[in-house]
Design a protein around this motif. Structure first.
Motif, PDB file in Angstrom:
ATOM      1  N   THR A 167       1.993  19.284   8.566  1.00  0.00           N
ATOM      2  CA  THR A 167       1.597  19.058   9.955  1.00  0.00           C
ATOM      3  C   THR A 167       1.114  20.358  10.596  1.00  0.00           C
ATOM      4  O   THR A 167       0.070  20.400  11.254  1.00  0.00           O
ATOM      5  N   THR A 168       1.864  21.429  10.396  1.00  0.00           N
ATOM      6  CA  THR A 168       1.532  22.725  10.998  1.00  0.00           C
ATOM      7  C   THR A 168       0.196  23.261  10.492  1.00  0.00           C
ATOM      8  O   THR A 168      -0.611  23.791  11.260  1.00  0.00           O
ATOM      9  N   LEU A 169      -0.029  23.141   9.191  1.00  0.00           N
ATOM     10  CA  LEU A 169      -1.211  23.737   8.563  1.00  0.00           C
ATOM     11  C   LEU A 169      -2.382  22.765   8.428  1.00  0.00           C
ATOM     12  O   LEU A 169      -3.432  23.140   7.894  1.00  0.00           O
ATOM     13  N   HIS A 170      -2.175  21.530   8.878  1.00  0.00           N
ATOM     14  CA  HIS A 170      -3.228  20.503   8.787  1.00  0.00           C
ATOM     15  C   HIS A 170      -3.667  20.274   7.339  1.00  0.00           C
ATOM     16  O   HIS A 170      -4.860  20.236   7.026  1.00  0.00           O
ATOM     17  N   LEU A 171      -2.667  20.150   6.481  1.00  0.00           N
ATOM     18  CA  LEU A 171      -2.904  19.878   5.069  1.00  0.00           C
ATOM     19  C   LEU A 171      -2.093  18.647   4.666  1.00  0.00           C
ATOM     20  O   LEU A 171      -1.181  18.234   5.382  1.00  0.00           O
ATOM     21  N   SER A 172      -2.395  18.094   3.502  1.00  0.00           N
ATOM     22  CA  SER A 172      -1.571  16.991   3.001  1.00  0.00           C
ATOM     23  C   SER A 172      -0.308  17.575   2.384  1.00  0.00           C
ATOM     24  O   SER A 172      -0.269  18.755   1.995  1.00  0.00           O
ATOM     25  N   GLN A 173       0.743  16.765   2.290  1.00  0.00           N
ATOM     26  CA  GLN A 173       1.986  17.243   1.677  1.00  0.00           C
ATOM     27  C   GLN A 173       1.750  17.632   0.220  1.00  0.00           C
ATOM     28  O   GLN A 173       2.327  18.616  -0.272  1.00  0.00           O
ATOM     29  N   GLY A 174       0.902  16.890  -0.473  1.00  0.00           N
ATOM     30  CA  GLY A 174       0.609  17.208  -1.866  1.00  0.00           C
ATOM     31  C   GLY A 174      -0.064  18.567  -2.014  1.00  0.00           C
ATOM     32  O   GLY A 174       0.249  19.338  -2.937  1.00  0.00           O
ATOM     33  N   THR A 175      -0.962  18.875  -1.085  1.00  0.00           N
ATOM     34  CA  THR A 175      -1.650  20.176  -1.119  1.00  0.00           C
ATOM     35  C   THR A 175      -0.666  21.305  -0.846  1.00  0.00           C
ATOM     36  O   THR A 175      -0.692  22.344  -1.512  1.00  0.00           O
ATOM     37  N   VAL A 176       0.207  21.100   0.137  1.00  0.00           N
ATOM     38  CA  VAL A 176       1.241  22.103   0.434  1.00  0.00           C
ATOM     39  C   VAL A 176       2.111  22.333  -0.797  1.00  0.00           C
ATOM     40  O   VAL A 176       2.388  23.478  -1.179  1.00  0.00           O
ATOM     41  N   ARG A 177       2.536  21.251  -1.426  1.00  0.00           N
ATOM     42  CA  ARG A 177       3.382  21.337  -2.614  1.00  0.00           C
ATOM     43  C   ARG A 177       2.666  22.108  -3.740  1.00  0.00           C
ATOM     44  O   ARG A 177       3.270  22.936  -4.412  1.00  0.00           O
ATOM     45  N   ASN A 178       1.382  21.863  -3.887  1.00  0.00           N
ATOM     46  CA  ASN A 178       0.613  22.544  -4.938  1.00  0.00           C
ATOM     47  C   ASN A 178       0.503  24.043  -4.679  1.00  0.00           C
ATOM     48  O   ASN A 178       0.648  24.857  -5.592  1.00  0.00           O
ATOM     49  N   TYR A 179       0.234  24.396  -3.414  1.00  0.00           N
ATOM     50  CA  TYR A 179       0.139  25.826  -3.077  1.00  0.00           C
ATOM     51  C   TYR A 179       1.471  26.537  -3.316  1.00  0.00           C
ATOM     52  O   TYR A 179       1.514  27.647  -3.872  1.00  0.00           O
ATOM     53  N   LEU A 180       2.553  25.908  -2.888  1.00  0.00           N
ATOM     54  CA  LEU A 180       3.874  26.512  -3.079  1.00  0.00           C
ATOM     55  C   LEU A 180       4.209  26.633  -4.561  1.00  0.00           C
ATOM     56  O   LEU A 180       4.720  27.666  -5.013  1.00  0.00           O
ATOM     57  N   SER A 181       3.912  25.598  -5.314  1.00  0.00           N
ATOM     58  CA  SER A 181       4.196  25.608  -6.747  1.00  0.00           C
ATOM     59  C   SER A 181       3.429  26.710  -7.454  1.00  0.00           C
ATOM     60  O   SER A 181       3.975  27.436  -8.305  1.00  0.00           O
ATOM     61  N   THR A 182       2.149  26.866  -7.093  1.00  0.00           N
ATOM     62  CA  THR A 182       1.325  27.906  -7.710  1.00  0.00           C
ATOM     63  C   THR A 182       1.844  29.301  -7.361  1.00  0.00           C
ATOM     64  O   THR A 182       1.915  30.188  -8.215  1.00  0.00           O
ATOM     65  N   ALA A 183       2.231  29.487  -6.086  1.00  0.00           N
ATOM     66  CA  ALA A 183       2.758  30.786  -5.656  1.00  0.00           C
ATOM     67  C   ALA A 183       4.056  31.112  -6.387  1.00  0.00           C
ATOM     68  O   ALA A 183       4.268  32.250  -6.844  1.00  0.00           O
ATOM     69  N   ILE A 184       4.927  30.126  -6.514  1.00  0.00           N
ATOM     70  CA  ILE A 184       6.203  30.318  -7.216  1.00  0.00           C
ATOM     71  C   ILE A 184       5.953  30.694  -8.673  1.00  0.00           C
ATOM     72  O   ILE A 184       6.599  31.592  -9.223  1.00  0.00           O
ATOM     73  N   GLN A 185       4.988  30.030  -9.271  1.00  0.00           N
ATOM     74  CA  GLN A 185       4.657  30.312 -10.674  1.00  0.00           C
ATOM     75  C   GLN A 185       4.080  31.719 -10.831  1.00  0.00           C
ATOM     76  O   GLN A 185       4.465  32.466 -11.741  1.00  0.00           O
TER      77      GLN A 185
END
Length: 205
Positions: A167-185
């Protein structure tokens, strides 16, 4: 050494530190602190109002960071020399500062004489970088995170859920999850909290 007075702007949100720096620089015959601000988003207006030669900025400020303010000054007033002065001797900050157009990067525990000399050197066209930080930045390598990954990590630092981040970043939850997953990796950690901590320690956020 210059024969005219160097007009300096100080941007630092801690008033005691700012006033101490102003007093120390005021002892120099060829340097005058003509403006002081406590917020990063006040830097450009103050620089324009006082026709400064050098902006001396902390990194951690409300409104905008010193690095963001430096980038804006570099774009709008390219003749102004930029000195980043920080408590946080993090290699990633150095790299970001240089990319923003900074001419010097020093830590706050540097001797006052060194700071005054850095002001003179940048006005003469030289670049001044704390040697310990320079070595650390070379050893650390480049920031592996993309701008979008950094944005999502910064937003996640307060513990927001994926839905809240979306909601804050105007992205889908799936996109947020992907960005976080990539950063963690990329950071070789187990979760987002560790990713935020590591990225902050390295000065990558």
């Amino acid at each position: 050494m210059t024969s005219r007075t160097i007009k300096v702007l100080l941007a630092e949100d801690q008033s005691m530190v700012r006033e101490a720096l102003a007093a120390l620089l005021g002892l120099e015959d060829d340097i005058e602190v003509v403006a002081q601000v406590a917020r990063g988003d006040e830097v450009l207006a103050a620089a324009r109002a006082h026709d400064i030669d050098v902006a001396l900025m902390d990194i951690e400020m409300p409104g905008a960071t010193g690095i963001e303010a430096a980038a804006q000054l570099h774009k709008e007033l390219p003749a102004v020399k930029l000195v980043i002065l920080t408590t946080f001797g993090r290699p990633g900050y150095l790299r970001s500062a240089m990319e923003s157009g900074a001419d010097a990067f020093l830590v706050k525990d540097a001797p006052a004489a060194q700071l005054a000399e850095a002001v003179r050197k940048v006005l003469a066209g030289e670049r001044v970088i704390d040697p310990t930080l320079a070595a650390a930045a070379l050893a650390e390598g480049a920031n592996p995170l993309t701008d979008r990954e950094r944005e999502v990590l910064r937003a996640a630092a307060d513990g927001s859920t994926n839905a809240e981040l979306a909601t804050t970043l105007h992205l889908s939850q799936g996109t947020v999850r992907n960005y976080l997953s990539t950063a963690i990796q990329k950071l070789a950690v187990r979760n987002r909290a560790e990713a935020v901590r590591i990225a902050r320690e390295k000065g990558w956020l």
